[in-house]
Structures are given as structure tokens and as C-alpha cells.
Scaffold this active site. Structure first.
Site, PDB file in Angstrom:
ATOM      1  N   CYS A 138      33.316  53.384  39.352  1.00  0.00           N
ATOM      2  CA  CYS A 138      34.756  53.235  39.563  1.00  0.00           C
ATOM      3  C   CYS A 138      35.462  53.084  38.214  1.00  0.00           C
ATOM      4  O   CYS A 138      35.186  52.151  37.447  1.00  0.00           O
ATOM      5  CB  CYS A 138      35.015  52.016  40.449  1.00  0.00           C
ATOM      6  SG  CYS A 138      36.757  51.626  40.580  1.00  0.00           S
ATOM      7  N   HIS A 172      36.753  44.707  43.112  1.00  0.00           N
ATOM      8  CA  HIS A 172      36.818  46.063  43.667  1.00  0.00           C
ATOM      9  C   HIS A 172      37.061  46.016  45.170  1.00  0.00           C
ATOM     10  O   HIS A 172      36.249  45.491  45.933  1.00  0.00           O
ATOM     11  CB  HIS A 172      35.534  46.846  43.395  1.00  0.00           C
ATOM     12  CG  HIS A 172      35.590  48.240  43.948  1.00  0.00           C
ATOM     13  ND1 HIS A 172      36.024  49.315  43.201  1.00  0.00           N
ATOM     14  CD2 HIS A 172      35.325  48.727  45.190  1.00  0.00           C
ATOM     15  CE1 HIS A 172      36.008  50.405  43.955  1.00  0.00           C
ATOM     16  NE2 HIS A 172      35.574  50.070  45.168  1.00  0.00           N
ATOM     17  N   HIS A 228      45.399  49.567  43.953  1.00  0.00           N
ATOM     18  CA  HIS A 228      46.302  49.298  42.833  1.00  0.00           C
ATOM     19  C   HIS A 228      47.743  49.410  43.323  1.00  0.00           C
ATOM     20  O   HIS A 228      48.037  50.168  44.252  1.00  0.00           O
ATOM     21  CB  HIS A 228      46.057  50.268  41.670  1.00  0.00           C
ATOM     22  CG  HIS A 228      46.011  51.702  42.080  1.00  0.00           C
ATOM     23  ND1 HIS A 228      44.894  52.262  42.661  1.00  0.00           N
ATOM     24  CD2 HIS A 228      46.947  52.679  42.038  1.00  0.00           C
ATOM     25  CE1 HIS A 228      45.142  53.529  42.935  1.00  0.00           C
ATOM     26  NE2 HIS A 228      46.387  53.808  42.575  1.00  0.00           N
TER      27      HIS A 228
HETATM   28  P1  AMP Z   1      46.947  56.857  43.017  1.00  0.00           P
HETATM   29  O1  AMP Z   1      47.288  58.329  43.012  1.00  0.00           O
HETATM   30  O2  AMP Z   1      47.917  56.000  43.785  1.00  0.00           O
HETATM   31  O3  AMP Z   1      45.490  56.626  43.391  1.00  0.00           O
HETATM   32  O4  AMP Z   1      47.131  56.394  41.520  1.00  0.00           O
HETATM   33  C1  AMP Z   1      46.173  56.534  40.553  1.00  0.00           C
HETATM   34  C2  AMP Z   1      46.901  56.498  39.237  1.00  0.00           C
HETATM   35  O5  AMP Z   1      45.972  56.156  38.230  1.00  0.00           O
HETATM   36  C3  AMP Z   1      47.538  57.837  38.843  1.00  0.00           C
HETATM   37  O6  AMP Z   1      48.958  57.651  38.699  1.00  0.00           O
HETATM   38  C4  AMP Z   1      46.851  58.190  37.519  1.00  0.00           C
HETATM   39  O7  AMP Z   1      47.731  58.764  36.597  1.00  0.00           O
HETATM   40  C5  AMP Z   1      46.337  56.830  37.061  1.00  0.00           C
HETATM   41  N1  AMP Z   1      45.143  56.843  36.235  1.00  0.00           N
HETATM   42  C6  AMP Z   1      43.968  57.503  36.464  1.00  0.00           C
HETATM   43  N2  AMP Z   1      43.089  57.248  35.493  1.00  0.00           N
HETATM   44  C7  AMP Z   1      43.694  56.390  34.623  1.00  0.00           C
HETATM   45  C8  AMP Z   1      43.305  55.770  33.408  1.00  0.00           C
HETATM   46  N3  AMP Z   1      42.118  55.956  32.877  1.00  0.00           N
HETATM   47  N4  AMP Z   1      44.197  54.963  32.789  1.00  0.00           N
HETATM   48  C9  AMP Z   1      45.435  54.781  33.311  1.00  0.00           C
HETATM   49  N5  AMP Z   1      45.860  55.332  34.447  1.00  0.00           N
HETATM   50  C10 AMP Z   1      45.016  56.137  35.097  1.00  0.00           C
HETATM   51 ZN    ZN Z   2      36.604  49.488  41.260  1.00  0.00          ZN
END
Ligand code: AMP
Ligand code: ZN
Length: 109
Positions: free
Chosen positions: A4, A46, A96
Site C-alpha cells: 500500500c 490501514h 483518505h
Molecule cells: P482517490 O482517487 O480518492 O483514491 O485519491 C487518491 C489520490 O492520491 C489522487 O488524488 C492522487 O493524485 C493521490 N496520490 C497518489 N499517489 C500519491 C503520492 N505518492 N503522493 C501524493 N499523492 C498521491
Molecule cells: Zn495502507
């Protein structure tokens, strides 16, 4: 959870800068920002999505973390969003909360 990405960020594997953190969660900038301010509040524990949450205090602590973060950075007006499930746009299956402030470019997060 070994594979993850958010668990790895919580552990500090990528040296991600935390805008705010407390015992419950860490907060960092979204890598692909959809607003002037786009932060993610990520619980240290998690949990795959809101559908797996059983503890009201757990989700309450995350919402209080949203408030504390915005207070710390001086963000008075903002939206919060939780995508739950693939069809709703969830791409990272570690719960999140999105914080969106200022001009919002897209609601398709
Ligand atoms: P969701 O689409 O609600 O699952 O949001 C996931 C979010 O995580 C997206 O807006 C991505 O741009 C962001 N994301 C994915 N990987 C990373 C990372 N390594 N650091 C910061 N944000 C991330
Ligand atoms: Zn996790």
C-alpha cells in the site's frame, strides 16, 4: 499492508513532507493537485475504504484532523471529499480525505 503506497508514506519510506500530523493521521500534498490547495488526510492505520470503517471515533478523529490541519495552515474555506469504491473514483485503497481549498479545477478526483 506491504503493497500500500499510503502505508509506505505513513512509515516515511518516501520522506514525504507532512503538512500536519498527529497520533491518528498524517497530512500531505496530493501529487496531482486539483485545487490551489489539495491535501490528503491519511490515517496511520490501514483501512481500505469508508466501507470498512466500524469505529465512529476513528472517523471522528480524521475529521478533527481535517479541522486542525486547516487551522494550522490558515485555510478558512475548503471542501472535503472521500471517494469510496472504484466506480466513485477511488484509486488508492487506503482511506483518505481530500481537502480542497482555493480555486478547484476539477471535482473528478
Ligand atoms: P482517490 O482517487 O480518492 O483514491 O485519491 C487518491 C489520490 O492520491 C489522487 O488524488 C492522487 O493524485 C493521490 N496520490 C497518489 N499517489 C500519491 C503520492 N505518492 N503522493 C501524493 N499523492 C498521491
Ligand atoms: Zn495502507
Amino acid at each position: 499492508m506491504e503493497d500500500c503506497i499510503f502505508c509506505k508514506i505513513v512509515k516515511g519510506d518516501f520522506n514525504t513532507e507532512f503538512v500536519y500530523e498527529n497520533e491518528h493521521a498524517v497530512v500531505f500534498k496530493d501529487i496531482n493537485p486539483k485545487a490551489d490547495t489539495h491535501l490528503l488526510v491519511v490515517p496511520r492505520k490501514h483501512v481500505a475504504s469508508l466501507n470498512e470503517v466500524e469505529d465512529a471515533e476513528f472517523i471522528g478523529n480524521l475529521m478533527m484532523t481535517v479541522k486542525e490541519t486547516c487551522k494550522k495552515i490558515g485555510l478558512k474555506s475548503y471542501k472535503t471529499m472521500i471517494n469510496t469504491g472504484k466506480e466513485a473514483g477511488q484509486t488508492v485503497f487506503h482511506l483518505h480525505i481530500h481537502i480542497l481549498g482555493g480555486e478547484i479545477k476539477s471535482f473528478d478526483l
